[in-house]
Scaffold this active site. Sequence first.
Site, short mmCIF file in Angstrom:
data_model
loop_
_atom_site.label_atom_id
_atom_site.label_comp_id
_atom_site.label_asym_id
_atom_site.label_seq_id
_atom_site.Cartn_x
_atom_site.Cartn_y
_atom_site.Cartn_z
N ARG A 28 42.24 7.57 -6.47
CA ARG A 28 41.36 8.61 -5.92
C ARG A 28 41.65 9.98 -6.51
O ARG A 28 41.58 10.99 -5.80
CB ARG A 28 41.47 8.69 -4.39
CG ARG A 28 40.85 7.55 -3.64
CD ARG A 28 39.35 7.73 -3.46
NE ARG A 28 38.77 6.59 -2.78
CZ ARG A 28 38.47 6.55 -1.48
NH1 ARG A 28 38.66 7.60 -0.74
NH2 ARG A 28 37.97 5.47 -0.97
N ARG A 32 37.15 14.27 -2.87
CA ARG A 32 36.86 15.42 -2.01
C ARG A 32 37.92 16.51 -1.97
O ARG A 32 37.65 17.62 -1.51
CB ARG A 32 36.57 14.94 -0.58
CG ARG A 32 35.17 14.38 -0.43
CD ARG A 32 35.01 13.68 0.88
NE ARG A 32 35.96 12.57 0.95
CZ ARG A 32 36.07 11.73 1.98
NH1 ARG A 32 35.32 11.90 3.04
NH2 ARG A 32 36.93 10.74 1.94
N ARG A 41 28.99 16.73 -5.59
CA ARG A 41 28.62 15.78 -4.53
C ARG A 41 27.49 16.35 -3.68
O ARG A 41 26.55 15.62 -3.33
CB ARG A 41 29.88 15.52 -3.69
CG ARG A 41 29.68 14.81 -2.39
CD ARG A 41 29.60 13.31 -2.59
NE ARG A 41 29.73 12.67 -1.29
CZ ARG A 41 28.79 12.69 -0.35
NH1 ARG A 41 27.66 13.32 -0.57
NH2 ARG A 41 28.99 12.10 0.81
N ASP A 78 32.63 2.91 -6.46
CA ASP A 78 33.22 2.42 -5.21
C ASP A 78 33.24 0.90 -5.23
O ASP A 78 32.41 0.28 -5.91
CB ASP A 78 32.41 2.92 -4.01
CG ASP A 78 33.19 2.79 -2.72
OD1 ASP A 78 34.11 3.58 -2.51
OD2 ASP A 78 32.89 1.87 -1.94
N TYR A 154 34.41 -5.94 4.44
CA TYR A 154 33.36 -4.92 4.63
C TYR A 154 32.00 -5.57 4.86
O TYR A 154 31.20 -5.09 5.67
CB TYR A 154 33.32 -3.96 3.44
CG TYR A 154 34.48 -2.99 3.46
CD1 TYR A 154 34.43 -1.82 4.21
CD2 TYR A 154 35.65 -3.26 2.76
CE1 TYR A 154 35.51 -0.93 4.26
CE2 TYR A 154 36.74 -2.39 2.80
CZ TYR A 154 36.66 -1.23 3.56
OH TYR A 154 37.73 -0.37 3.62
#
Length: 348
Positions: A28, A32, A41, A78, A154
Amino acid sequence: MNSEAGIKPLLSALRGERQTPVPFWYMRQAGRYLPEYRKLRAEAGDFLNLCYSPNLAVEVSLQPLRRYDMDGVILFSDILVVPDALGIGLRYVEGEGPQLDALGWRDPLPVYSREKFLAHLSPVFETLKGINAGAPANVTVIGFAGAPWTVATYMIEGGSSRDFTKTKSWAFHDRQSFQSLIDLLIDSTSDYLAAQVDAGADIVQIFDSWAGVLPETALQRWSLAPILEIIRRVRQQYPGVPVIAFPRGAGVSYRDYAASADISAVSLDSTIPLSWAAENLQPHAVVQGNLDPLLLVRGGAPLLEEAERILAALSGGPFIFNLGHGIVPQTPPKHVAALSEFIRGWRV
Ligand code: CP3
């Protein structure tokens, strides 16, 4: 694959050579915590739109390299683009993480069309080509996918989960139909990773973020075996391509991943004791890891003391410095700079 592979320190480490200075990258590393990411973004609006816009995704992938001198650049995407490309509805809800149209035990599985699946993911392959063109020659380009077990959680839970009740119930009650879902993910993920290598990934990492919730037999069956089958298939097309496995939370079972001749490297979560890893894992596989990402939020002496301890314990063998999990959004970028300089300057 890049023809100048020989000059890339991270690739050399993955081929089993000890490197000085120790090569590093961070899970990562784009995201963010970087203001320039937040800006792009916001312009892209939706996270998935960002993942599927090659120009933006290339830019986001390269952003961390403009600040820090890391040895690897990971594709910005992702793990959930795989269920998305299989036709499972996916959205990212602000502040709540991913939400998928949950797949039930007795629901029919999506029918796999390799052609349609790869066509849906073609922006990802464009992104990898752009990264390859934009990254410095000594930087290793890292592709990735989720492991079948983690992606299945998921798909079945419909998002993140605390206890994986639905997924485990399905796997334990109806092994055969759960295997069919895992097989679908083996087929699609193998095609996806081979296409990433074709588009310019030097290496790939397989994220099994929820491996650690499985008991022994289930871990072998649903985590390790599918990962090995994917590697076997990718190598049928691209012999020798290095693969890093990240079975987060696997504990002493990390030994089984490292012992497998097909896994080039294991990425250690932050709970794995360093002396145990040096003794039990490093003789069999390259190791990568494993600084706690929250120490990167703390910064200062506690951060560098722990980095020093990790480097001292693991740099005797082939080693890649990384975190034990991804960088968190509240991380100050200057702490990442301080850690990167420390790793670069560190000598035995
Ligand atoms: O490492 C990198 O820089 C490459 C990019 C990357 C992302 N996700 C970007 C992302 C990678 C390698 C992943 C992998 C991923 N995604 C995993 C496996 C690794 C792990 O963290 O355990 C998992 C489980 C996911 C699923 C996922 N995606 C979740 C649970 C979330 C929400 C939580 C969160 O951090 O927001 C995402 C969204 C996501 N993936 C973001 C990013 C940068 C945040 C999206 C945003 O900008 O709002």
